[in-house]
Design an enzyme around this catalytic site. Structure first.
Site, PDB file in Angstrom:
ATOM      1  N   THR A   1      34.998  35.121  33.577  1.00  0.00           N
ATOM      2  CA  THR A   1      33.883  35.959  33.152  1.00  0.00           C
ATOM      3  C   THR A   1      33.697  35.829  31.649  1.00  0.00           C
ATOM      4  O   THR A   1      34.665  35.613  30.912  1.00  0.00           O
ATOM      5  CB  THR A   1      34.117  37.439  33.522  1.00  0.00           C
ATOM      6  OG1 THR A   1      32.957  38.206  33.144  1.00  0.00           O
ATOM      7  CG2 THR A   1      35.334  38.014  32.810  1.00  0.00           C
ATOM      8  N   HIS A   2      32.444  35.947  31.208  1.00  0.00           N
ATOM      9  CA  HIS A   2      32.118  36.047  29.784  1.00  0.00           C
ATOM     10  C   HIS A   2      31.830  37.498  29.402  1.00  0.00           C
ATOM     11  O   HIS A   2      31.473  37.767  28.257  1.00  0.00           O
ATOM     12  CB  HIS A   2      30.908  35.166  29.458  1.00  0.00           C
ATOM     13  CG  HIS A   2      31.200  33.703  29.476  1.00  0.00           C
ATOM     14  ND1 HIS A   2      31.357  32.985  30.640  1.00  0.00           N
ATOM     15  CD2 HIS A   2      31.392  32.809  28.470  1.00  0.00           C
ATOM     16  CE1 HIS A   2      31.598  31.713  30.353  1.00  0.00           C
ATOM     17  NE2 HIS A   2      31.632  31.585  29.051  1.00  0.00           N
ATOM     18  N   ASN A   3      31.984  38.393  30.343  1.00  0.00           N
ATOM     19  CA  ASN A   3      31.695  39.811  30.120  1.00  0.00           C
ATOM     20  C   ASN A   3      32.944  40.474  29.537  1.00  0.00           C
ATOM     21  O   ASN A   3      33.965  40.603  30.218  1.00  0.00           O
ATOM     22  CB  ASN A   3      31.301  40.460  31.450  1.00  0.00           C
ATOM     23  CG  ASN A   3      30.915  41.918  31.304  1.00  0.00           C
ATOM     24  OD1 ASN A   3      31.619  42.691  30.688  1.00  0.00           O
ATOM     25  ND2 ASN A   3      29.797  42.293  31.908  1.00  0.00           N
TER      26      ASN A   3
ATOM     27  N   LYS B   1      34.307  43.490  31.548  1.00  0.00           N
ATOM     28  CA  LYS B   1      35.051  43.117  32.760  1.00  0.00           C
ATOM     29  C   LYS B   1      36.430  42.559  32.416  1.00  0.00           C
ATOM     30  O   LYS B   1      37.414  42.863  33.087  1.00  0.00           O
ATOM     31  CB  LYS B   1      34.277  42.059  33.562  1.00  0.00           C
ATOM     32  CG  LYS B   1      33.163  42.593  34.420  1.00  0.00           C
ATOM     33  CD  LYS B   1      32.613  41.456  35.283  1.00  0.00           C
ATOM     34  CE  LYS B   1      31.418  41.906  36.106  1.00  0.00           C
ATOM     35  NZ  LYS B   1      30.910  40.808  36.939  1.00  0.00           N
TER      36      LYS B   1
ATOM     37  N   ASP C   1      32.403  38.611  41.865  1.00  0.00           N
ATOM     38  CA  ASP C   1      30.973  38.856  41.849  1.00  0.00           C
ATOM     39  C   ASP C   1      30.816  40.284  42.320  1.00  0.00           C
ATOM     40  O   ASP C   1      31.453  40.698  43.298  1.00  0.00           O
ATOM     41  CB  ASP C   1      30.197  37.883  42.741  1.00  0.00           C
ATOM     42  CG  ASP C   1      28.725  37.837  42.352  1.00  0.00           C
ATOM     43  OD1 ASP C   1      28.431  37.847  41.138  1.00  0.00           O
ATOM     44  OD2 ASP C   1      27.865  37.817  43.239  1.00  0.00           O
TER      45      ASP C   1
ATOM     46  N   HIS D   1      29.901  49.896  31.263  1.00  0.00           N
ATOM     47  CA  HIS D   1      28.937  48.828  31.010  1.00  0.00           C
ATOM     48  C   HIS D   1      28.018  48.722  32.227  1.00  0.00           C
ATOM     49  O   HIS D   1      28.226  49.377  33.248  1.00  0.00           O
ATOM     50  CB  HIS D   1      29.647  47.491  30.733  1.00  0.00           C
ATOM     51  CG  HIS D   1      30.653  47.105  31.778  1.00  0.00           C
ATOM     52  ND1 HIS D   1      30.322  46.427  32.929  1.00  0.00           N
ATOM     53  CD2 HIS D   1      31.994  47.315  31.853  1.00  0.00           C
ATOM     54  CE1 HIS D   1      31.405  46.228  33.660  1.00  0.00           C
ATOM     55  NE2 HIS D   1      32.433  46.761  33.039  1.00  0.00           N
TER      56      HIS D   1
ATOM     57  N   HIS E   1      35.175  50.107  41.855  1.00  0.00           N
ATOM     58  CA  HIS E   1      35.137  49.091  42.902  1.00  0.00           C
ATOM     59  C   HIS E   1      36.028  47.903  42.550  1.00  0.00           C
ATOM     60  O   HIS E   1      36.703  47.344  43.402  1.00  0.00           O
ATOM     61  CB  HIS E   1      33.691  48.626  43.126  1.00  0.00           C
ATOM     62  CG  HIS E   1      32.980  48.159  41.882  1.00  0.00           C
ATOM     63  ND1 HIS E   1      32.907  48.913  40.734  1.00  0.00           N
ATOM     64  CD2 HIS E   1      32.306  47.009  41.604  1.00  0.00           C
ATOM     65  CE1 HIS E   1      32.228  48.245  39.816  1.00  0.00           C
ATOM     66  NE2 HIS E   1      31.862  47.099  40.314  1.00  0.00           N
ATOM     67  N   ARG E   2      36.045  47.551  41.246  1.00  0.00           N
ATOM     68  CA  ARG E   2      36.903  46.456  40.812  1.00  0.00           C
ATOM     69  C   ARG E   2      38.369  46.843  40.918  1.00  0.00           C
ATOM     70  O   ARG E   2      39.217  46.043  41.329  1.00  0.00           O
ATOM     71  CB  ARG E   2      36.538  46.058  39.381  1.00  0.00           C
ATOM     72  CG  ARG E   2      37.068  44.696  38.970  1.00  0.00           C
ATOM     73  CD  ARG E   2      36.380  44.176  37.711  1.00  0.00           C
ATOM     74  NE  ARG E   2      34.971  43.899  37.977  1.00  0.00           N
ATOM     75  CZ  ARG E   2      33.967  44.640  37.505  1.00  0.00           C
ATOM     76  NH1 ARG E   2      34.200  45.694  36.756  1.00  0.00           N
ATOM     77  NH2 ARG E   2      32.721  44.329  37.794  1.00  0.00           N
TER      78      ARG E   2
END
Length: 202
Positions: free
Chosen positions: A13-15, A18, A74, A160, A188-189
């Site tokens: 990820t680039h977030n 996250k 995702d 976020h 959820h993650r």
């Protein structure tokens, strides 16, 4: 199910939000967690119509580029009255051509709910699919779901994405109003990661 015995893990990820969340969730397991940006990876096109399909695209691209085990996710918000939209297009709704504007995306979600006079509560779920892929191409899939409702106006500066308009079941505040420790414990993650930890780390 294959046990994870590696000491390094690349999160595709680039977030930054996250990545920080994943680092916090995996902190007890003595795994060095790095992100796609630090590895100089370009984000691949997400061309699948499912969360698991897009997660596999990201995991495979990063594993092939680095030779490291990769964790890709995702995830998105699925609003019941909008037939599950934005779903896999959660981030796309925020695209402006000059970066992502989640304020715009949240406004669109509420505007579409208003347009169809969706009844209250406007139920939704945050969904996360994780694909843990080894360099040899083997993968394991884990899912997490956080049920709740969409509220308006946006509330809170934490988190976020769509966090400021999502109020989880059993809570009277949005994810955007929760301290990171609380959000990380129920998101959820977090639920998908808990399933992964139970499956391949524990």
């Amino acid at each position: 199910m294959r046990r994870f015995d590696e000491r390094r893990l690349l999160v595709a990820t680039h977030n930054a939000g996250k990545l920080a969340e994943m680092r916090a969730l995996l902190a007890p397991y003595d795994v060095e967690v790095t992100g796609a940006a630090a590895a100089g990876l370009v984000e691949p096109a997400e061309t699948e119509s499912t969360f698991v399909g897009n997660a596999r695209i990201k995991a495979r691209a990063a594993a092939e580029a680095t030779g490291l085990p990769v964790l890709a996710d995702d995830s998105g918000i699925c609003i019941d009255a909008l037939d599950g939209a934005p779903g896999v297009y959660t981030a796309d709704w925020a695209e402006t051509g000059n970066g992502r504007d989640f304020g715009m995306a949240m406004a669109r979600a509420w505007r579409e709910l208003e347009a169809i006079s969706a009844p209250m509560p406007r139920t939704a779920q945050f969904r996360c699919t994780l694909v843990l892929m080894w360099p040899d191409g083997h993968d394991e899939v884990f899912e997490g779901v956080l049920p709740g409702q969409v509220v308006w106006p946006p509330r809170g500066e934490e988190g976020h994405g769509y966090d400021p308009i999502f109020q989880p079941d059993g809570h009277d505040v949005t994810l955007g109003q929760m301290p990171p420790e609380l959000k990380n414990s129920l998101s959820h993650r977090a639920r998908a990661v808990a399933a992964m930890i139970e499956g391949v780390f524990a």
